[in-house]
Design a protein around this motif. Sequence first.
Motif, PDB file in Angstrom:
ATOM      1  N   ASN A 123       0.841  -1.195   0.000  1.00  0.00           N
ATOM      2  CA  ASN A 123       0.000   0.000   0.000  1.00  0.00           C
ATOM      3  C   ASN A 123       0.878   1.248   0.000  1.00  0.00           C
ATOM      4  OD1 ASN A 123      -1.575   2.241   1.122  1.00  0.00           O
ATOM      5  ND2 ASN A 123      -3.176   0.723   1.458  1.00  0.00           N
ATOM      6  N   VAL A 127       0.281   4.479   0.213  1.00  0.00           N
ATOM      7  CA  VAL A 127       0.006   5.516   1.224  1.00  0.00           C
ATOM      8  C   VAL A 127       0.576   5.081   2.570  1.00  0.00           C
ATOM      9  CG1 VAL A 127      -1.793   6.833   2.388  1.00  0.00           C
ATOM     10  CG2 VAL A 127      -2.058   6.229  -0.017  1.00  0.00           C
ATOM     11  N   SER A 128       0.314   3.836   2.915  1.00  0.00           N
ATOM     12  CA  SER A 128       0.822   3.278   4.164  1.00  0.00           C
ATOM     13  C   SER A 128       2.334   3.289   4.182  1.00  0.00           C
ATOM     14  CB  SER A 128       0.264   1.857   4.305  1.00  0.00           C
ATOM     15  OG  SER A 128       0.858   1.181   5.371  1.00  0.00           O
ATOM     16  N   MET A 154       4.339   5.313   2.574  1.00  0.00           N
ATOM     17  CA  MET A 154       4.819   6.692   2.707  1.00  0.00           C
ATOM     18  C   MET A 154       4.685   7.176   4.154  1.00  0.00           C
ATOM     19  SD  MET A 154       3.638   9.820   0.309  1.00  0.00           S
ATOM     20  CE  MET A 154       4.568  11.320   0.201  1.00  0.00           C
ATOM     21  N   ALA A 155       3.575   6.845   4.785  1.00  0.00           N
ATOM     22  CA  ALA A 155       3.342   7.268   6.167  1.00  0.00           C
ATOM     23  C   ALA A 155       4.333   6.595   7.118  1.00  0.00           C
ATOM     24  CB  ALA A 155       1.911   6.958   6.588  1.00  0.00           C
ATOM     25  N   GLY A 212       7.783   8.070   6.662  1.00  0.00           N
ATOM     26  CA  GLY A 212       7.875   9.364   7.344  1.00  0.00           C
ATOM     27  C   GLY A 212       8.101   9.208   8.837  1.00  0.00           C
ATOM     28  N   HIS A 270      11.576  10.229  10.727  1.00  0.00           N
ATOM     29  CA  HIS A 270      11.446  11.192  11.833  1.00  0.00           C
ATOM     30  C   HIS A 270      12.160  10.676  13.075  1.00  0.00           C
ATOM     31  CE1 HIS A 270       9.451  14.674  13.675  1.00  0.00           C
ATOM     32  NE2 HIS A 270       9.314  13.928  14.738  1.00  0.00           N
ATOM     33  N   PRO A 288      -2.095   1.499  11.822  1.00  0.00           N
ATOM     34  CA  PRO A 288      -0.993   2.470  11.881  1.00  0.00           C
ATOM     35  C   PRO A 288      -0.440   2.612  13.295  1.00  0.00           C
ATOM     36  CG  PRO A 288      -3.089   3.623  11.741  1.00  0.00           C
ATOM     37  CD  PRO A 288      -3.405   2.162  11.608  1.00  0.00           C
ATOM     38  N   LEU A 324       3.755   7.574  16.885  1.00  0.00           N
ATOM     39  CA  LEU A 324       5.182   7.905  16.962  1.00  0.00           C
ATOM     40  C   LEU A 324       5.854   7.300  18.187  1.00  0.00           C
ATOM     41  CD1 LEU A 324       7.489   9.615  15.702  1.00  0.00           C
ATOM     42  CD2 LEU A 324       6.675  11.523  17.074  1.00  0.00           C
ATOM     43  N   LEU A 338       0.608  12.550  11.466  1.00  0.00           N
ATOM     44  CA  LEU A 338       1.215  13.014  10.212  1.00  0.00           C
ATOM     45  C   LEU A 338       1.712  14.451  10.369  1.00  0.00           C
ATOM     46  CD1 LEU A 338      -1.139  11.753   7.347  1.00  0.00           C
ATOM     47  CD2 LEU A 338       0.880  10.646   8.301  1.00  0.00           C
ATOM     48  N   GLN A 353       2.716  15.809  13.082  1.00  0.00           N
ATOM     49  CA  GLN A 353       3.902  15.788  13.941  1.00  0.00           C
ATOM     50  C   GLN A 353       5.148  15.364  13.177  1.00  0.00           C
ATOM     51  OE1 GLN A 353       2.624  13.128  17.034  1.00  0.00           O
ATOM     52  NE2 GLN A 353       1.647  14.759  18.226  1.00  0.00           N
ATOM     53  N   LEU A 354       4.953  14.602  12.107  1.00  0.00           N
ATOM     54  CA  LEU A 354       6.094  14.134  11.324  1.00  0.00           C
ATOM     55  C   LEU A 354       6.599  15.188  10.341  1.00  0.00           C
ATOM     56  CD1 LEU A 354       4.927  10.483  10.506  1.00  0.00           C
ATOM     57  CD2 LEU A 354       6.309  11.281  12.418  1.00  0.00           C
ATOM     58  N   PHE A 374       5.105  17.201   3.912  1.00  0.00           N
ATOM     59  CA  PHE A 374       4.824  15.783   4.122  1.00  0.00           C
ATOM     60  C   PHE A 374       3.323  15.482   4.160  1.00  0.00           C
ATOM     61  CE2 PHE A 374       5.471  11.520   5.303  1.00  0.00           C
ATOM     62  CZ  PHE A 374       4.712  11.201   6.420  1.00  0.00           C
ATOM     63  N   GLU A 425       1.648  15.873   0.801  1.00  0.00           N
ATOM     64  CA  GLU A 425       2.053  14.821  -0.143  1.00  0.00           C
ATOM     65  C   GLU A 425       1.354  13.501   0.153  1.00  0.00           C
ATOM     66  OE1 GLU A 425       6.523  16.648  -1.007  1.00  0.00           O
ATOM     67  OE2 GLU A 425       6.314  14.822   0.193  1.00  0.00           O
ATOM     68  N   VAL A 426       1.273  13.147   1.425  1.00  0.00           N
ATOM     69  CA  VAL A 426       0.621  11.883   1.777  1.00  0.00           C
ATOM     70  C   VAL A 426      -0.875  11.954   1.468  1.00  0.00           C
ATOM     71  CG1 VAL A 426       0.107  10.247   3.631  1.00  0.00           C
ATOM     72  CG2 VAL A 426       2.289  11.411   3.615  1.00  0.00           C
ATOM     73  N   LEU A 436      -1.492  11.742  -2.246  1.00  0.00           N
ATOM     74  CA  LEU A 436      -1.358  10.359  -2.698  1.00  0.00           C
ATOM     75  C   LEU A 436      -2.593   9.552  -2.315  1.00  0.00           C
ATOM     76  CD1 LEU A 436       0.461   8.224  -4.037  1.00  0.00           C
ATOM     77  CD2 LEU A 436       1.417   7.744  -1.761  1.00  0.00           C
ATOM     78  N   PHE A 437      -3.092   9.799  -1.118  1.00  0.00           N
ATOM     79  CA  PHE A 437      -4.288   9.085  -0.671  1.00  0.00           C
ATOM     80  C   PHE A 437      -5.465   9.319  -1.626  1.00  0.00           C
ATOM     81  CE2 PHE A 437      -7.545   7.167   1.675  1.00  0.00           C
ATOM     82  CZ  PHE A 437      -8.618   8.031   1.709  1.00  0.00           C
ATOM     83  N   ASP A 460      -5.102   7.539  -4.829  1.00  0.00           N
ATOM     84  CA  ASP A 460      -5.301   6.116  -4.579  1.00  0.00           C
ATOM     85  C   ASP A 460      -6.785   5.799  -4.348  1.00  0.00           C
ATOM     86  OD1 ASP A 460      -4.382   3.693  -2.185  1.00  0.00           O
ATOM     87  OD2 ASP A 460      -3.719   3.726  -4.279  1.00  0.00           O
ATOM     88  N   SER A 475      -5.139   2.510   3.473  1.00  0.00           N
ATOM     89  CA  SER A 475      -4.657   3.866   3.183  1.00  0.00           C
ATOM     90  C   SER A 475      -5.442   4.923   3.954  1.00  0.00           C
ATOM     91  CB  SER A 475      -4.636   4.158   1.679  1.00  0.00           C
ATOM     92  OG  SER A 475      -5.717   3.622   1.025  1.00  0.00           O
ATOM     93  N   SER A 486      -4.063   5.097   7.327  1.00  0.00           N
ATOM     94  CA  SER A 486      -2.739   5.700   7.347  1.00  0.00           C
ATOM     95  C   SER A 486      -2.779   7.219   7.413  1.00  0.00           C
ATOM     96  CB  SER A 486      -1.931   5.276   6.117  1.00  0.00           C
ATOM     97  OG  SER A 486      -1.697   3.895   6.136  1.00  0.00           O
TER      98      SER A 486
END
Lengths: 124, 152
Positions: free
Chosen positions: A4, A6-7, A9-10, A13, A17, A100, A103, B30, B32-33, B41, B44-45, B48-49, B52, B84, B87
């Motif tokens: 996946n 999207v998954s 990429m997440a 990240g 980090h 997911p 952090l 997301l 926080q990242l 970031f 972009e995510v 993409l979602f 998709d 996704s 995510s």
Amino acid sequence: MDGNGVSRMATKGLLVHLGCDVTTVGLSEECLRIFSHEHKVVFTDVGISGMDGYEVVSVLQDRFSAHHQRPLITALTTNTDWVTKDNCLWVSMDGVVLKPVLLEKMRSILLVLLQNGTLRKTRY
Amino acid sequence: MDLTQMQRRLVDYTSSLFREGYLDDQFTQLQQLQDESNPDFVFEVVTLFFEDSQRLINELGEALDQQNVDFKKVDAHVHQLKGSSSSIGAQRVKNVCVIFRNYCEERNTERCMRCLQQLKHENSLVKTKLETLFRLQQQILTAGGSIPMWSE
């Protein structure tokens, strides 16, 4: 390794980090092709198309004769069923983590993995 | 509108998205990242979602339009969309996917088609909401301000 995008990429990240050098792949065959001794930890989804995560684990384990040489391999999956967990343990994965992942939880997971070489006595 | 008002508006708007269930903790993560080394970031995510999700929704439409529906294929697409949407924290989309998968297991075409309509609706809604969010953020940045962090 995650089919996946999207998954993938997440998760990338998240790991970047936390200071990791990260390589992402979408296919098992790609993982096996690019894998090197520099990769210390492998996070893999298990239900991807083509060769599944379990087979990748078996192939990677076969490549390394000694346990301390092989990468730490952890499933990163949305499947919470006992069949998935059982299968992961059956192929001697070092842990199963539900995604997911937040952090701080990933930070903790990496610490335990790298210190103990496994998550298998820890509940995530 | 001055900068403080814009920032207040952003905080209120963002809070409403969490309160109304459009977004969950994963979206906060997301944010926080995102940092100086990765300043776009989230955008972009999320972009993409939506690429998709649109592809998967189209494929679901085609799969459910068949005379003999391949529920395994339908389930695989929904599973991808569930992954996704989880995510990026698109909670309502994810929740529809959970129900959708149950109907796939039951091989209930009619209910699956209703879920698909619901998915289209929720996907469109969260897309609009996030576009507004990004627009509000950009207005603040253009005015020389910084994006405030909020508490849910």
